[in-house]
Design an enzyme around this catalytic site. Structure first.
Site, PDB file in Angstrom:
ATOM      1  N   ALA A  66     -11.293 -10.786  47.100  1.00 52.83           N
ATOM      2  CA  ALA A  66     -11.662  -9.367  47.007  1.00 52.83           C
ATOM      3  C   ALA A  66     -13.070  -9.128  46.429  1.00 52.83           C
ATOM      4  O   ALA A  66     -13.888  -8.433  47.046  1.00 52.83           O
ATOM      5  CB  ALA A  66     -10.588  -8.621  46.210  1.00 52.83           C
ATOM      6  N   ASP A 257      -5.879  -7.902  45.280  1.00 49.93           N
ATOM      7  CA  ASP A 257      -6.781  -7.269  46.247  1.00 49.93           C
ATOM      8  C   ASP A 257      -6.836  -5.762  46.067  1.00 49.93           C
ATOM      9  O   ASP A 257      -7.806  -5.111  46.463  1.00 49.93           O
ATOM     10  CB  ASP A 257      -6.355  -7.615  47.674  1.00 49.93           C
ATOM     11  CG  ASP A 257      -6.709  -9.057  47.974  1.00 49.93           C
ATOM     12  OD1 ASP A 257      -5.953  -9.955  47.562  1.00 49.93           O
ATOM     13  OD2 ASP A 257      -7.789  -9.286  48.567  1.00 49.93           O
ATOM     14  N   ASN A 267      -1.587  -8.597  46.813  1.00 50.46           N
ATOM     15  CA  ASN A 267      -2.281  -9.887  46.742  1.00 50.46           C
ATOM     16  C   ASN A 267      -1.783 -10.746  47.897  1.00 50.46           C
ATOM     17  O   ASN A 267      -0.908 -10.338  48.676  1.00 50.46           O
ATOM     18  CB  ASN A 267      -2.039 -10.557  45.384  1.00 50.46           C
ATOM     19  CG  ASN A 267      -2.944 -11.767  45.176  1.00 50.46           C
ATOM     20  OD1 ASN A 267      -4.162 -11.665  45.375  1.00 50.46           O
ATOM     21  ND2 ASN A 267      -2.399 -12.907  44.821  1.00 50.46           N
ATOM     22  N   LYS A 268      -2.332 -11.934  48.015  1.00 48.18           N
ATOM     23  CA  LYS A 268      -2.031 -12.846  49.115  1.00 48.18           C
ATOM     24  C   LYS A 268      -0.535 -12.963  49.386  1.00 48.18           C
ATOM     25  O   LYS A 268       0.254 -13.052  48.459  1.00 48.18           O
ATOM     26  CB  LYS A 268      -2.639 -14.211  48.777  1.00 48.18           C
ATOM     27  CG  LYS A 268      -2.430 -15.305  49.793  1.00 48.18           C
ATOM     28  CD  LYS A 268      -2.841 -14.924  51.197  1.00 48.18           C
ATOM     29  CE  LYS A 268      -4.277 -14.451  51.312  1.00 48.18           C
ATOM     30  NZ  LYS A 268      -4.576 -13.796  52.609  1.00 48.18           N
TER      31      LYS A 268
HETATM   32  O1  MRU Z   1      -7.275 -13.449  52.472  1.00 45.99           O
HETATM   33  P1  MRU Z   1      -8.056 -13.809  51.230  1.00 45.99           P
HETATM   34  O2  MRU Z   1      -8.284 -15.267  51.086  1.00 45.99           O
HETATM   35  O3  MRU Z   1      -9.316 -12.988  51.110  1.00 45.99           O
HETATM   36  O4  MRU Z   1      -7.104 -13.364  50.039  1.00 45.99           O
HETATM   37  C1  MRU Z   1      -7.582 -13.482  48.724  1.00 45.99           C
HETATM   38  C2  MRU Z   1      -6.578 -13.165  47.683  1.00 45.99           C
HETATM   39  O5  MRU Z   1      -5.477 -12.751  47.964  1.00 45.99           O
HETATM   40  C3  MRU Z   1      -7.021 -13.282  46.251  1.00 45.99           C
HETATM   41  O6  MRU Z   1      -5.934 -13.580  45.426  1.00 45.99           O
HETATM   42  C4  MRU Z   1      -7.638 -11.946  45.804  1.00 45.99           C
HETATM   43  O7  MRU Z   1      -8.576 -11.484  46.700  1.00 45.99           O
HETATM   44  C5  MRU Z   1      -8.273 -12.075  44.462  1.00 45.99           C
HETATM   45  S1  MRU Z   1      -9.746 -13.068  44.495  1.00 45.99           S
HETATM   46  C6  MRU Z   1     -10.378 -13.049  42.916  1.00 45.99           C
END
Ligand code: MRU
Length: 368
Positions: A66, A257, A267-268
């Site tokens: 993010a 996110d 989040n992911k």
């Molecule tokens: O699809 P991505 O790799 O962009 O997903 C990222 C995540 O879910 C992270 O946990 C989130 O962005 C935090 S990064 C500090």
């Protein structure tokens, strides 16, 4: 234009976790993005001299996480101003061009609020310029703001690391996806909590979920920790319940996110499952994120847009046919963990615990 330029940048990064994004040159310079899709095997950079290349890099997760996509988005506006300069556009046409490209950049990925936040922050600065401002001035002002967002994120990561390390329980810690230097402008969010505690001399097992389907945990988190000389154990995502039950995992910490005003956390994909498991095993489930990840305009996590990605990422991981072509695949990239499952949220201001609308509002009103 897409290209790779491993030479100078690669040499400069040797032996340390490289920056995921950086601006090369002045206002007529370009954005360089470390292509995370190639890690850990190859270190190559995408050279972005046009907005289409920036957007492609964000959509394809060449830059991801993010805060990092927010930073890339802010530099993307400078790239847009550079396009206007090279085309010799009038001040008015240049401004319209930047505004149109800004909307394209802000919507390149829907879930992480940091992307729109960073773009809007830069546009707010652009709005203060007189309408007759020439494209080089527009580019210069946008570059200063992008650099400010980038540098600020570096400082926020350090503060998150400090606050989080102070509350990270002893014992094994499990993290998901990648929340380190690759995902931010500094040392990371959840991963910075872990590495800060480690650098303070504390010793514990670190488990990185591989994070299907794109393996950000196995490819990126494990790589970052190995580059730093910190031991890490990679787990298949489905091992989490067993590891918690067997007592090897004492806490879970993840990034975010988007976090709503009431504390629901996007989040992911897989994060919500970990929170449910942590609750079942009475293990603290922590989230670490900067204030730019909070979206106070919404309260319920149900209102967070969840990115749905291509079925191919599930059916052909790393190019290997893992499911029959005739099978369908769902590929939600994120899920939402309800606030009631979150023990605390580590921000640059301090730790929000318990997580309620009131405690969030109070913490975010504090000066860093
Ligand atoms: O699809 P991505 O790799 O962009 O997903 C990222 C995540 O879910 C992270 O946990 C989130 O962005 C935090 S990064 C500090």
């Amino acid at each position: 234009m897409t290209g790779s330029d491993p030479s100078a940048a690669e040499q400069a990064d040797e032996g340390q976790v490289p920056q995921s994004v950086r601006w090369i040159g002045g206002e007529s310079g370009h954005l360089e993005i470390l292509d995370q899709t190639l890690l850990p095997g190859r270190r190559e950079h995408v050279v972005c001299r046009d907005v289409a290349t920036v957007i492609e890099a964000i959509r394809m997760l060449r830059v991801r996480g993010a805060p990092a996509i927010g930073i890339a988005g802010a530099y993307g506006l400078v790239v847009a101003a550079g396009e206007a300069m090279r085309s010799g556009l009038s001040p008015e046409a240049a401004r319209s061009h930047v505004l149109a490209q800004a909307e394209e950049i802000a919507t390149a990925r829907p879930t992480a609020v940091n992307l729109r936040w960073a773009v809007e922050r830069s546009l707010a600065v652009l709005a203060t310029l007189p309408v007759e401002s020439l494209p080089p001035l527009i580019a210069g002002v946008l570059l200063a703001e992008a650099r400010g967002i980038h540098e600020e994120d570096r400082r926020l990561c350090a503060a998150i690391g400090r606050h989080g390390a102070a509350v990270l329980p002893d014992g094994g810690v499990l993290t998901h996806c990648n929340t380190g230097a690759l995902a931010t402008g500094g040392d990371g969010t959840a991963l910075a909590v872990i590495t800060t505690a480690w650098e303070q001399g504390r010793r514990f097992e670190i488990f990185a979920d591989e994070t299907r389907p794109l393996l950000q945990g196995a490819r990126l988190t494990a790589w970052e920790l190995c580059e730093r000389g910190i031991p890490v154990t990679v787990l298949v995502d489905s091992a989490a319940a067993h590891m918690m039950k067997s007592g090897r995992v004492s806490s879970v910490i993840v990034g975010a996110d988007r976090i709503t005003a009431a504390g629901d956390v996007a989040n992911k994909i897989g994060t919500y499952g970990l929170a449910v498991l942590a609750d079942a095993h009475r293990i603290p489930f922590l989230v670490a994120a900067p204030s730019s990840t909070f979206d106070l305009s919404i309260s319920s996590g149900d209102d967070i847009p969840i990115e749905e990605r291509a079925a191919d990422e599930v059916k052909r991981p790393l190019g290997v046919q893992a499911a029959p072509e005739a099978a369908a695949a769902a590929n939600p990239a994120f899920d939402v963990t309800p606030a009631r499952l979150v023990r605390g949220i580590v921000t640059e201001h301090g730790v929000i615990a318990p997580v309620t609308q009131e405690t969030i509002a109070e913490m975010l009103s504090r000066q860093p």
